[in-house]
Design a protein around this motif. Structure first.
Motif, PDB file in Angstrom:
ATOM      1  N   GLU A  42      72.780  29.368  37.767  1.00 41.71           N
ATOM      2  CA  GLU A  42      72.415  30.058  39.018  1.00 41.71           C
ATOM      3  C   GLU A  42      72.150  29.063  40.147  1.00 41.71           C
ATOM      4  O   GLU A  42      72.368  29.374  41.317  1.00 41.71           O
ATOM      5  CB  GLU A  42      71.191  30.944  38.792  1.00 41.71           C
ATOM      6  N   LYS A  43      71.690  27.867  39.794  1.00 44.19           N
ATOM      7  CA  LYS A  43      71.427  26.845  40.818  1.00 44.19           C
ATOM      8  C   LYS A  43      72.709  26.461  41.551  1.00 44.19           C
ATOM      9  O   LYS A  43      72.663  26.025  42.701  1.00 44.19           O
ATOM     10  CB  LYS A  43      70.802  25.591  40.177  1.00 44.19           C
ATOM     11  N   ASP A  44      73.839  26.582  40.868  1.00 41.81           N
ATOM     12  CA  ASP A  44      75.124  26.271  41.490  1.00 41.81           C
ATOM     13  C   ASP A  44      75.922  27.537  41.794  1.00 41.81           C
ATOM     14  O   ASP A  44      77.142  27.481  41.968  1.00 41.81           O
ATOM     15  CB  ASP A  44      75.926  25.350  40.562  1.00 41.81           C
ATOM     16  N   GLU A  45      75.208  28.676  41.820  1.00 43.51           N
ATOM     17  CA  GLU A  45      75.824  29.974  42.138  1.00 43.51           C
ATOM     18  C   GLU A  45      76.990  30.278  41.209  1.00 43.51           C
ATOM     19  O   GLU A  45      78.059  30.739  41.622  1.00 43.51           O
ATOM     20  CB  GLU A  45      76.266  30.013  43.612  1.00 43.51           C
ATOM     21  N   LEU A  46      76.779  30.015  39.940  1.00 38.22           N
ATOM     22  CA  LEU A  46      77.785  30.281  38.913  1.00 38.22           C
ATOM     23  C   LEU A  46      77.226  31.254  37.876  1.00 38.22           C
ATOM     24  O   LEU A  46      76.025  31.262  37.594  1.00 38.22           O
ATOM     25  CB  LEU A  46      78.190  28.992  38.212  1.00 38.22           C
ATOM     26  N   ALA A  47      78.127  32.050  37.301  1.00 37.10           N
ATOM     27  CA  ALA A  47      77.794  32.895  36.161  1.00 37.10           C
ATOM     28  C   ALA A  47      78.596  32.394  34.961  1.00 37.10           C
ATOM     29  O   ALA A  47      79.418  31.479  35.085  1.00 37.10           O
ATOM     30  CB  ALA A  47      78.134  34.346  36.470  1.00 37.10           C
ATOM     31  N   ILE A  48      78.364  33.004  33.788  1.00 33.44           N
ATOM     32  CA  ILE A  48      79.126  32.622  32.610  1.00 33.44           C
ATOM     33  C   ILE A  48      79.479  33.871  31.826  1.00 33.44           C
ATOM     34  O   ILE A  48      78.647  34.764  31.635  1.00 33.44           O
ATOM     35  CB  ILE A  48      78.349  31.604  31.734  1.00 33.44           C
ATOM     36  N   GLU A  49      80.705  33.966  31.393  1.00 32.44           N
ATOM     37  CA  GLU A  49      81.144  35.104  30.593  1.00 32.44           C
ATOM     38  C   GLU A  49      80.446  35.086  29.224  1.00 32.44           C
ATOM     39  O   GLU A  49      80.220  34.009  28.661  1.00 32.44           O
ATOM     40  CB  GLU A  49      82.653  35.038  30.348  1.00 32.44           C
ATOM     41  N   PRO A  50      80.115  36.272  28.683  1.00 33.70           N
ATOM     42  CA  PRO A  50      79.501  36.315  27.344  1.00 33.70           C
ATOM     43  C   PRO A  50      80.327  35.576  26.290  1.00 33.70           C
ATOM     44  O   PRO A  50      79.779  34.872  25.434  1.00 33.70           O
ATOM     45  CB  PRO A  50      79.421  37.817  27.045  1.00 33.70           C
ATOM     46  N   LYS A  51      81.652  35.731  26.342  1.00 33.88           N
ATOM     47  CA  LYS A  51      82.501  35.050  25.359  1.00 33.88           C
ATOM     48  C   LYS A  51      82.416  33.533  25.522  1.00 33.88           C
ATOM     49  O   LYS A  51      82.384  32.782  24.540  1.00 33.88           O
ATOM     50  CB  LYS A  51      83.949  35.516  25.514  1.00 33.88           C
ATOM     51  N   ALA A  52      82.362  33.086  26.783  1.00 31.31           N
ATOM     52  CA  ALA A  52      82.242  31.650  27.048  1.00 31.31           C
ATOM     53  C   ALA A  52      80.903  31.122  26.554  1.00 31.31           C
ATOM     54  O   ALA A  52      80.820  30.010  26.000  1.00 31.31           O
ATOM     55  CB  ALA A  52      82.395  31.390  28.547  1.00 31.31           C
ATOM     56  N   LEU A  53      79.857  31.914  26.749  1.00 36.72           N
ATOM     57  CA  LEU A  53      78.520  31.516  26.299  1.00 36.72           C
ATOM     58  C   LEU A  53      78.495  31.365  24.780  1.00 36.72           C
ATOM     59  O   LEU A  53      77.981  30.381  24.246  1.00 36.72           O
ATOM     60  CB  LEU A  53      77.496  32.553  26.765  1.00 36.72           C
ATOM     61  N   ALA A  54      79.067  32.342  24.081  1.00 36.12           N
ATOM     62  CA  ALA A  54      79.090  32.287  22.618  1.00 36.12           C
ATOM     63  C   ALA A  54      79.902  31.089  22.132  1.00 36.12           C
ATOM     64  O   ALA A  54      79.506  30.397  21.185  1.00 36.12           O
ATOM     65  CB  ALA A  54      79.665  33.586  22.067  1.00 36.12           C
ATOM     66  N   LEU A  55      81.026  30.838  22.788  1.00 30.70           N
ATOM     67  CA  LEU A  55      81.871  29.708  22.405  1.00 30.70           C
ATOM     68  C   LEU A  55      81.154  28.380  22.629  1.00 30.70           C
ATOM     69  O   LEU A  55      81.206  27.463  21.801  1.00 30.70           O
ATOM     70  CB  LEU A  55      83.166  29.756  23.206  1.00 30.70           C
TER      71      LEU A  55
END
Length: 243
Positions: free
Chosen positions: A185-198
């Motif tokens: 969030e500090k860099d105004e980015l999100a992450i996909e659930p699949k990317a997080l799990a990977l």
């Protein structure tokens, strides 16, 4: 062993213990928690009651002895207009478990004290051990350390008497996901659930490894809004990938 969350609650309540050992492989998380201890003291009184030492500045046995003397003198000084004094020792592994020099590596028996002679005064290392066994109740002494030699007597004493905090491992995948989300969030980015799990499947719960990979992906995904599974596959190498 306490969690980082436990310690933050103690700091917020102003009810800290006399001794802490913050350890773990992630230097940034150790440092971030250590500096929060200053909040135990009112901001206007921190200059008088909060003091930091840097053990990496003591490069030999004489320097370590001098450092021990200085930090124990500070720890035994009563707080000024405050209920507590806070002493923080950064890079404490350099003090608690320094690399053994040849002259320091001897394990010979001490010479017996001849009759009629006084017992020798305690060495600085012995004074530190004595302090750990009986710390000043109005001082909070915080050792901030990387990996330690568990066989050292002073390390064993510290782990027995101090409140020990592992700053290098997140408690569970949920905590890891929250940390990653807040960091992005500090860099105004999100992450996909699949990317997080990977990502977590590759890094595990090691905060140091997660931090390093996230920092790389922030640069890699510059100009985009979301970290995707493709980003993770492109950039994050499996920890045990064959060479």
């Amino acid at each position: 062993m306490s969690t980082v969350a436990d310690i933050r609650k103690q700091i917020k309540a102003g009810k800290t213990a006399p001794l802490y050992l913050l350890e773990g492989e992630d230097l940034q998380s150790r440092h971030d928690l250590a500096i929060e201890f200053a909040n135990v003291v009112d901001e206007g009184l921190q200059a008088f009651n909060v003091q930091s030492f840097y053990a990496n500045e003591a490069t030999n046995a004489g320097g370590r002895d001098q450092l021990i003397g200085s930090l124990l003198a500070a720890a035994r000084t009563l707080p000024m207009m405050s209920p507590r004094r806070v002493i923080i020792v950064h890079e404490a592994d350099r003090l608690l478990a320094p690399k053994r020099a040849k002259e320091e590596d001897s394990s010979g028996e001490p010479e017996p004290i001849k009759k009629g002679k006084r017992a020798p005064a305690m060495t600085p290392a012995e004074e530190l051990e004595a302090y750990i066994e009986q710390p000043e109740p109005m001082t909070t002494l915080v050792f901030v350390s990387g990996p330690l030699d568990a066989n050292r007597r002073v390390v064993k004493l510290l782990r027995k008497h101090a409140d020990v905090v592992d700053c290098g491992t997140l408690a569970n995948p949920r905590d890891a996901a929250m940390w990653i989300t807040r960091r992005l969030e500090k860099d105004e980015l999100a992450i996909e659930p699949k990317a997080l799990a990977l990502l977590l499947g590759t890094t595990g719960l090691s905060l140091g490894r997660i931090r390093a990979e996230i920092d790389k992906m922030v640069l890699y995904a510059a100009g985009e809004s979301t970290i995707t599974a493709a980003h993770v596959r492109d950039l994050v190498m499996p920890q045990n990938e064959p060479g």
